[in-house]
Design an enzyme around this catalytic site. Structure first.
Site, PDB file in Angstrom:
ATOM      1  CG  HIS A   1      -0.750   0.985  -3.183  1.00 22.10           C
ATOM      2  ND1 HIS A   1      -0.032   0.233  -3.970  1.00 22.10           N
ATOM      3  CD2 HIS A   1      -2.048   0.958  -3.552  1.00 22.10           C
ATOM      4  CE1 HIS A   1      -0.771  -0.006  -5.066  1.00 22.10           C
ATOM      5  NE2 HIS A   1      -2.041   0.651  -4.791  1.00 22.10           N
TER       6      HIS A   1
ATOM      7  CD  GLU B   1      -5.974  -0.230  -1.867  1.00 18.08           C
ATOM      8  OE1 GLU B   1      -5.280   0.977  -2.000  1.00 18.08           O
ATOM      9  OE2 GLU B   1      -6.436  -0.771  -2.838  1.00 18.08           O
ATOM     10  CG  HIS B   2      -2.836  -4.379  -3.884  1.00 16.76           C
ATOM     11  ND1 HIS B   2      -3.113  -4.824  -5.353  1.00 16.76           N
ATOM     12  CD2 HIS B   2      -3.020  -3.013  -4.013  1.00 16.76           C
ATOM     13  CE1 HIS B   2      -3.390  -3.706  -6.174  1.00 16.76           C
ATOM     14  NE2 HIS B   2      -3.313  -2.638  -5.270  1.00 16.76           N
TER      15      HIS B   2
ATOM     16  CD  GLU C   1      -1.738   0.211  -8.408  1.00 17.84           C
ATOM     17  OE1 GLU C   1      -1.626  -0.659  -7.622  1.00 17.84           O
ATOM     18  OE2 GLU C   1      -2.395   1.175  -8.234  1.00 17.84           O
TER      19      GLU C   1
END
Lengths: 412, 430
Positions: free
Chosen positions: A48, A51-52, A126
């Site tokens: 994840h 992905e950023h 997040e």
């Protein structure tokens, strides 16, 4: 029914084209066959975070977003336990801008230190926003660890803990890119107001020159069969108690998956479901309750979750859920109830095909599962489920020994 | 193999025009109109009934929302369970929804079950009885949900911020736990009787709406004749006192993030500055590359997301900036937000940036017409807010003609710091 054409580039990139000329837009959906399940246990949350970083500039293009916005486009991405999926939509006339951007970041990233440093912070915020600074936010962090002892589904996509994200190094980023981000590990879907010829030309121009990578061999430890029930009780600062019961079920490719999915609908989808009627309305024990499946590629979880009314104990709530399950284990459901959940599944499916981007995502995922045509066979498989199948699943799946229960209680 | 020139962006075409399609106004047998959009590749239908029954239409904003939810809890002929089952067995979805101005009942169904599912919707719109036992369950469950939401800094901030900046307008009513407990079933029934009349509903149908479908709708509503006014925009009174702009801080001791809201009361869609403010809002915080996202997320990493923009109801509008940031960087984030607003007031936006924003907005506008439901949403907006049929042409032209000078003037008119209200919920120092 979603129409499509399919071809594969020499470097292994699989391409699907879906034409829908009722829209002025085009979309590109790129699925990379890598998710949180591919992480090392000591470096969770990395797929994840990565992905950023895919938005932090690629080898020839310093900023991904600016040119896309300039072309009137929009994009986003998500990571889950199984896949990482990137998508963009833009006016069809500007489709090539999408090819330019997506092919460049498949070719190579800029690997900027600044981007890594900032995105570590963004992802930590997040983590806080979604999992820590929310009532019940950590439920799934706890449930995964309880239900899985071995398979990497035991950690959430966001990661096991913030420390893992803090420790991510540029060397990890490079290795991850090398291993997972190459043509043969990706599926590209181009959909909307496009033609197959146009997509072929653009693919040959932008994606074909990207060198082939090494095929990823995935060898994940399977989750051993659960032999006895598990119970975890936690106390948190929340206004109401909650209960979760999760059962190991089949993976997305199993025939039994569809029976299990319908079983969850019968139990807990919507206001006509058994759990809602009985536990929220007739007995007024729960303020909300539902049942669903996680839909993972490897064996996932069948979930029953609810929040309790004030004054109801978790044990009492648990017993009430069990009683509903027992009923399904002892009686065949009638044809009308089965027809109901099938109709519901059908209309979800048909409504899901209203948006071009949804169709593109469904095609990519079906291709990943091994046969893109699965996307058009799903309804048939759902229609084929019988009352006897539901009965069998209720008895084989929803057993004590296969169950992990979480009592999430308010501090008194 | 040929290697493409990866350093030069491919040529791009700017969007200059979006095609707005009016709905067909069909007069049903009883004499009331329905707006129909026949469009789509799937054999599905969406039918909406919209009423001027939003939360602004009652001094206790919970009364309209609860009345909306109670519509499916029992009629003179059927129990809540029978209604739920009756709709679900056809695979249909019923959506009950509300905002400040309006409340709606929407049916999503496969075309082949339209007639059966429509009967249910008409029955619950005309004959719901609001049974007391069902109400008591709903009241308890909604209150529990509210208590859970009150543990979220984002919910608290969103709610209180609106109450602050819209106090003294129809949208400024405040509610708390006691307002859940104070509602009576008689009050809900009276609200339903007054606000849910099919003669006054806005009826919207889209999807595979062939003549047979229209006939089915027409005969299901044959007994509904037009009222004097028909559907019209609500006209609610103001609630509370008009508040002066101020800075507010609500501590939540265990918060690890603070929710920040900054903004002000603004104007409706009919104001001449409305479109330009949409552009300025986008520059500041309306897209991924916006000033606030670039600074506070992509440069500093203080947040997962930050947004800003101008929004409007029927008779008011407002401007907002909204984010959740790490508690320890709350004051740093505030400083940077005000810094970005000041730059808009003092420094001209570079042409290149403004051109990017224009293209982004026009692409977004084009996308907002992509698909049956999206097109119907645009038609609906025009009907609900009384907009002209060339509204989107005007919007497109306003975007295209925005200039850096105009944006700076706008920022000096509407984004002056001492006219902004600030609310922080969470922790200012860790």
């Amino acid at each position: 029914m979603i129409n499509y054409e399919r071809f594969t580039l020499e470097n292994g990139l699989r391409v699907l084209v879906h034409r829908d000329d009722t829209t002025p837009m085009a979309c590109m959906n790129i699925l990379y066959d890598v998710g949180a399940r591919d992480e090392e246990p000591e470096k969770t949350g990395f797929a994840h975070l990565f992905e950023h970083l895919m938005f932090g500039g690629s080898v020839n293009i310093p900023n991904y977003d600016t040119p896309l916005q300039q072309a009137g486009g929009e994009n986003n991405a998500f990571t889950n336990n199984d896949i990482t999926n990137y998508y963009l939509t833009l006016p069809a006339a500007n489709l090539e801008t999408g090819f330019w951007l997506e092919s460049d970041r498949m070719l190579s990233l800029a690997f900027s230190e600044k981007s890594l440093e900032v995105q570590r912070n963004v992802v930590i915020e997040e983590f806080k926003q979604r999992y820590l600074n929310q009532p019940y936010g950590d439920e799934w962090l706890l449930l995964r660890e309880l239900a899985y002892t071995t398979h990497p589904y035991r950690w959430a996509t966001i990661g096991k803990e913030i420390a893992h994200i803090e420790q991510a190094q540029m060397s990890d980023v490079r290795a991850f890119f090398q291993r997972f981000y190459h043509p043969a590990n990706a599926i590209l879907v181009v959909a909307g107001n496009v033609t197959i010829e146009q997509v072929k030309v653009l693919c040959n121009k932008w994606f074909a020159p990207i060198p082939a990578g090494k095929t990823v061999m995935r060898n994940l430890p399977p989750e051993p069969v659960q032999k006895e029930s598990r119970l975890l009780r936690v106390k948190r600062k929340v206004p109401a108690d909650a209960i979760h019961k999760v059962y190991h079920m089949d993976g997305r490719l199993s025939q039994r998956y569809f029976s299990q999915d319908l079983l969850s609908d019968i139990l807990g989808r919507g206001t006509s479901s058994r759990l809602y009627r009985s536990l929220v309305k007739d007995q007024a024990l729960f303020s909300e309750v539902n049942a669903y499946v996680t839909g993972n590629i490897d064996p996932g979880l069948f979930v029953v979750s609810g929040r309790l009314r004030n004054g109801v104990s978790p044990e009492q709530a648990d017993a009430a859920i069990q009683a509903e399950i027992q009923h399904l284990q002892q009686h065949l459901i009638d044809s009308q109830e089965l027809e109901k959940v099938k109709n519901k599944a059908e209309s979800s499916h048909v409504f899901g095909e209203m948006a071009v981007l949804n169709k593109a995502m469904s095609l990519a995922f079906a291709e990943l599962l091994g046969d893109v045509n699965l996307v058009n066979l799903e309804l048939e498989k759902i229609r084929a489920v019988s009352a006897a199948d539901i009965y069998r699943e209720a008895n084989s799946l929803l057993t004590e020994n296969n169950c992990s229960t979480l009592y999430y209680c308010k501090e008194s | 193999m040929m290697h493409p020139d990866r350093l030069t962006p491919p040529p791009m075409v700017a969007v200059e025009h979006v095609a707005f399609q009016e709905a067909e106004k069909v007069l049903l047998a009883g004499g009331i109109p329905a707006y129909v959009l026949r469009l789509g590749t799937q054999e599905i239908l969406r039918l909406e009934f919209i009423f001027g029954a939003g939360t602004a239409s009652h001094p206790n904003p919970l009364v309209p929302s609860m009345a909306n939810a109670m519509l499916q809890e029992g009629t003179t002929k059927h129990t809540a369970a029978e209604i739920a089952d009756g709709i679900d067995r056809f695979g249909a979805f019923l959506e009950l929804d509300f905002d400040k101005d309006y409340a709606s009942v929407t049916l999503y169904t496969l075309k082949r079950y339209f007639s059966q599912t429509l009967d249910w919707v008409v029955e619950l719109l005309e004959e719901s009885t609001f049974p007391e036992p069902e109400w008591l369950i709903m009241q308890a469950n909604k209150l529990e949900k509210f208590r859970i939401n009150c543990e979220k800094v984002s919910f608290l901030a969103g709610k209180q911020f609106q109450e602050m900046i819209l106090s003294g307008t129809p949208y400024g009513a405040h509610f708390s736990e006691k307002d859940y407990l104070g509602i009576t079933i008689e009050e809900l029934r009276a609200f339903r009787k007054r606000h849910y009349n099919l003669s006054d509903a806005l009826i919207l149908l889209c999807g595979w709406a062939d003549d047979e479908v229209i006939k089915t709708l027409s005969s299901a509503l044959v007994h509904v004749s037009p009222s004097v006014d028909g559907f019209k925009q609500p006209n609610a009174p103001a609630y509370g006192e008009l508040l002066k702009p101020a800075k507010h801080y609500v501590e939540k001791a265990d918060a690890i993030q603070s929710a920040i809201r900054i903004g002000r009361r603004l104007f409706t869609r009919h104001h001449t500055d409305y479109f330009p403010m949409k552009v300025l809002g986008t520059v500041l915080g309306g897209y991924f590359g916006s000033r606030l996202m670039s600074n506070i997320r992509e440069d500093k990493g203080y947040t997962y997301g930050i947004g800003a923009g101008a929004l409007a109801y029927v008779s008011e509008g407002w401007f907002y900036i909204s984010t959740e940031v790490g508690a320890e960087v709350t004051s740093d984030a505030l400083r940077e937000i005000y810094h970005e607003i000041r730059l808009l007031r003092e420094v001209l936006i570079p042409e290149e940036e403004l051109s990017l924003v224009k293209n982004y907005m026009l692409g977004g506008l084009l996308k907002s017409f992509d698909g049956t439901f999206e097109r119907m949403e645009r038609i609906k907006g025009n009907l609900l807010y009384g907009l002209p049929s060339d509204y989107y042409t005007q919007y497109t032209e306003a975007i295209l003609s925005a200039t850096p000078l105009q944006m700076r003037e706008l920022a000096n008119r509407w984004l002056v710091e001492d006219q902004l209200t600030e609310l922080v919920v969470g922790k200012q120092k860790s």
